[in-house]
Scaffold this motif. Structure first.
Motif, short mmCIF file in Angstrom:
data_model
loop_
_atom_site.label_atom_id
_atom_site.label_comp_id
_atom_site.label_asym_id
_atom_site.label_seq_id
_atom_site.Cartn_x
_atom_site.Cartn_y
_atom_site.Cartn_z
N PHE A 118 -85.90 -9.05 -32.07
CA PHE A 118 -86.33 -9.93 -33.16
C PHE A 118 -87.55 -9.36 -33.89
CE2 PHE A 118 -84.18 -12.45 -29.94
CZ PHE A 118 -83.28 -13.20 -30.69
N ASP A 119 -87.74 -8.05 -33.77
CA ASP A 119 -88.87 -7.37 -34.41
C ASP A 119 -90.21 -7.95 -33.97
OD1 ASP A 119 -87.29 -5.57 -35.89
OD2 ASP A 119 -86.94 -7.08 -37.43
N ILE A 120 -90.27 -8.36 -32.73
CA ILE A 120 -91.52 -8.83 -32.14
C ILE A 120 -92.00 -7.74 -31.17
CG2 ILE A 120 -92.62 -10.59 -30.69
CD1 ILE A 120 -90.35 -12.48 -31.65
N ARG A 121 -93.25 -7.40 -31.26
CA ARG A 121 -93.78 -6.29 -30.47
C ARG A 121 -94.58 -6.80 -29.28
NH1 ARG A 121 -98.41 -2.02 -32.43
NH2 ARG A 121 -98.24 -0.55 -30.67
N LEU A 122 -94.24 -6.29 -28.10
CA LEU A 122 -95.05 -6.54 -26.91
C LEU A 122 -96.19 -5.53 -26.91
CD1 LEU A 122 -95.59 -7.95 -24.19
CD2 LEU A 122 -94.07 -6.27 -23.11
N LEU A 123 -97.39 -6.00 -27.23
CA LEU A 123 -98.54 -5.11 -27.36
C LEU A 123 -99.04 -4.61 -26.01
CD1 LEU A 123 -100.73 -6.84 -30.08
CD2 LEU A 123 -99.23 -4.87 -30.36
N ASP A 124 -99.03 -5.49 -25.02
CA ASP A 124 -99.58 -5.11 -23.72
C ASP A 124 -99.14 -6.11 -22.66
OD1 ASP A 124 -101.01 -3.72 -21.82
OD2 ASP A 124 -102.93 -3.83 -22.86
N HIS A 125 -99.21 -5.68 -21.44
CA HIS A 125 -99.06 -6.56 -20.28
C HIS A 125 -100.26 -6.25 -19.39
CE1 HIS A 125 -96.47 -8.02 -16.62
NE2 HIS A 125 -97.58 -8.71 -16.79
N ILE A 126 -101.09 -7.23 -19.18
CA ILE A 126 -102.34 -7.02 -18.46
C ILE A 126 -102.32 -7.82 -17.16
CG2 ILE A 126 -104.85 -7.35 -18.53
CD1 ILE A 126 -104.65 -6.94 -21.58
N ILE A 127 -102.68 -7.16 -16.08
CA ILE A 127 -102.78 -7.81 -14.77
C ILE A 127 -104.27 -7.95 -14.42
CG2 ILE A 127 -102.19 -7.69 -12.32
CD1 ILE A 127 -99.85 -5.83 -13.15
N GLN A 129 -96.35 -10.46 -32.68
CA GLN A 129 -96.89 -9.66 -31.59
C GLN A 129 -97.25 -10.57 -30.42
OE1 GLN A 129 -99.11 -5.93 -33.44
NE2 GLN A 129 -100.21 -7.78 -33.98
N ILE A 130 -97.01 -10.08 -29.22
CA ILE A 130 -97.33 -10.87 -28.03
C ILE A 130 -98.01 -9.99 -26.99
CG2 ILE A 130 -95.50 -12.59 -28.37
CD1 ILE A 130 -93.81 -11.09 -26.33
N ILE A 131 -98.79 -10.63 -26.14
CA ILE A 131 -99.43 -9.96 -25.00
C ILE A 131 -99.18 -10.81 -23.77
CG2 ILE A 131 -101.60 -9.17 -23.97
CD1 ILE A 131 -102.70 -8.82 -26.80
N MET A 132 -98.65 -10.20 -22.73
CA MET A 132 -98.45 -10.89 -21.46
C MET A 132 -99.65 -10.66 -20.55
SD MET A 132 -94.51 -9.94 -20.55
CE MET A 132 -94.75 -10.58 -18.89
N ILE A 133 -100.01 -11.68 -19.78
CA ILE A 133 -101.08 -11.56 -18.80
C ILE A 133 -100.68 -12.33 -17.56
CG2 ILE A 133 -103.57 -11.73 -18.40
CD1 ILE A 133 -102.33 -12.84 -21.75
N HIS A 134 -100.85 -11.73 -16.40
CA HIS A 134 -100.70 -12.50 -15.17
C HIS A 134 -101.72 -12.03 -14.15
CE1 HIS A 134 -98.22 -9.15 -13.52
NE2 HIS A 134 -98.47 -9.69 -12.33
N ASN A 135 -101.90 -12.80 -13.12
CA ASN A 135 -102.93 -12.51 -12.12
C ASN A 135 -102.32 -12.09 -10.80
OD1 ASN A 135 -101.95 -15.18 -11.75
ND2 ASN A 135 -103.74 -15.70 -10.53
N HIS A 136 -103.10 -11.34 -10.04
CA HIS A 136 -102.78 -11.01 -8.66
C HIS A 136 -103.90 -11.61 -7.79
CE1 HIS A 136 -99.99 -7.26 -9.32
NE2 HIS A 136 -99.45 -8.38 -9.73
N PRO A 137 -103.73 -12.85 -7.35
CA PRO A 137 -104.82 -13.52 -6.64
C PRO A 137 -105.10 -12.96 -5.25
CG PRO A 137 -102.85 -14.89 -6.63
CD PRO A 137 -102.56 -13.73 -7.53
N SER A 138 -104.14 -12.25 -4.69
CA SER A 138 -104.30 -11.81 -3.29
C SER A 138 -104.36 -10.31 -3.12
CB SER A 138 -103.15 -12.36 -2.44
OG SER A 138 -101.91 -11.84 -2.90
N GLY A 139 -104.50 -9.56 -4.20
CA GLY A 139 -104.49 -8.12 -4.05
C GLY A 139 -105.06 -7.39 -5.24
N ALA A 140 -104.74 -6.10 -5.33
CA ALA A 140 -105.23 -5.25 -6.40
C ALA A 140 -104.46 -5.52 -7.68
CB ALA A 140 -105.10 -3.78 -5.99
N ALA A 141 -104.94 -4.94 -8.77
CA ALA A 141 -104.32 -5.18 -10.07
C ALA A 141 -103.13 -4.25 -10.35
CB ALA A 141 -105.37 -5.02 -11.17
N GLU A 142 -102.84 -3.34 -9.44
CA GLU A 142 -101.73 -2.40 -9.66
C GLU A 142 -100.41 -3.16 -9.80
OE1 GLU A 142 -101.86 0.93 -10.09
OE2 GLU A 142 -104.03 0.67 -10.12
N PRO A 143 -99.57 -2.77 -10.77
CA PRO A 143 -98.30 -3.48 -10.98
C PRO A 143 -97.28 -3.19 -9.89
CG PRO A 143 -98.43 -1.58 -12.42
CD PRO A 143 -99.77 -1.69 -11.74
N SER A 144 -96.49 -4.20 -9.57
CA SER A 144 -95.39 -4.02 -8.63
C SER A 144 -94.15 -3.55 -9.40
CB SER A 144 -95.08 -5.34 -7.93
OG SER A 144 -94.60 -6.29 -8.87
#
Length: 216
Positions: A192-201, A160-175
């Protein structure tokens, strides 16, 4: 200022207001002005303690006539607090919610002026195996190779994996690019039977969870 020192001694630093804490940090025998009044002006200029901490040293030294030494003291105090928070969060062993992810990663992202993407690699029981920076870029964007993310998951035997990235110059809404990247990583990991649990901004204005918003 004696009252503030007495308050610190008797009730601890946690009892101090933001202005009082700042006043004690900038107190100087070379400045005849009231440190508390100066602190309140600095807070008004910066908007908050976090705003002051993000101010460039060159600009901070000019604010309210602080000078280099006291500006350095503030910058170092902010960095000390950030590193303490980051080292404390490294003790996290299990990720249960997106709030756990934000608590783990915000101390890393908050001081940044550029964009970075990180991945948390987890076991099937949500135990944290590794947190890893996978890319860094400019103020507006960063380039992420989804193949490298999956490759590292296979090396760690992470399911299982979780992605996280930042928006240093704006809101957290995804592009649109954020949404496309999420789909690419999700689909590549699924092979590969790996689950993306979340992507958090994470931004200064808040956080956005793809899972919470039913986008995953």
């Amino acid at each position: 200022m004696k009252n503030l020192h007495d308050k610190l001694m008797s009730r601890g630093a946690v009892s101090l207001t933001d202005a009082e804490l700042l006043a004690l940090l900038i107190e100087s025998s070379d400045d005849s002005r009231d440190p508390l009044a100066t602190a309140e002006k600095l807070l008004a200029l910066g908007g908050s303690l976090a705003g002051i901490a993000r101010t460039d040293l060159g600009r901070l030294r000019m604010a309210e006539g602080l000078g280099l030494r006291r500006a350095e003291r503030l910058i170092l105090s902010a960095e000390f607090g950030r590193r303490v928070a980051a080292s404390t969060e490294q003790d996290v062993e299990c990720i249960s919610t997106d709030a756990d992810v934000v608590r783990l990663m915000r101390p890393i992202f908050d001081p940044m002026r550029h964009e970075e993407c990180w991945v948390l690699y987890l076991t099937s029981s949500n135990r944290l195996l590794e947190r890893r920076r996978v890319s860094q870029g400019g103020v507006q964007a960063t380039v992420v190779d989804h193949r490298l993310i999956v490759k590292r998951a296979l090396e760690l035997l992470s399911t299982q994996i979780i992605m996280i990235h930042n928006h240093p110059s704006g809101a957290a809404e995804p592009s649109a690019d954020d949404k496309t990247l999420t789909e690419k990583v999700r689909d590549a990991a699924a092979l590969f039977d790996i689950r993306l649990l979340d992507h958090i901004i994470i931004s200064r204005e808040g956080e956005f969870s793809f899972r919470r918003m039913s986008l995953l």
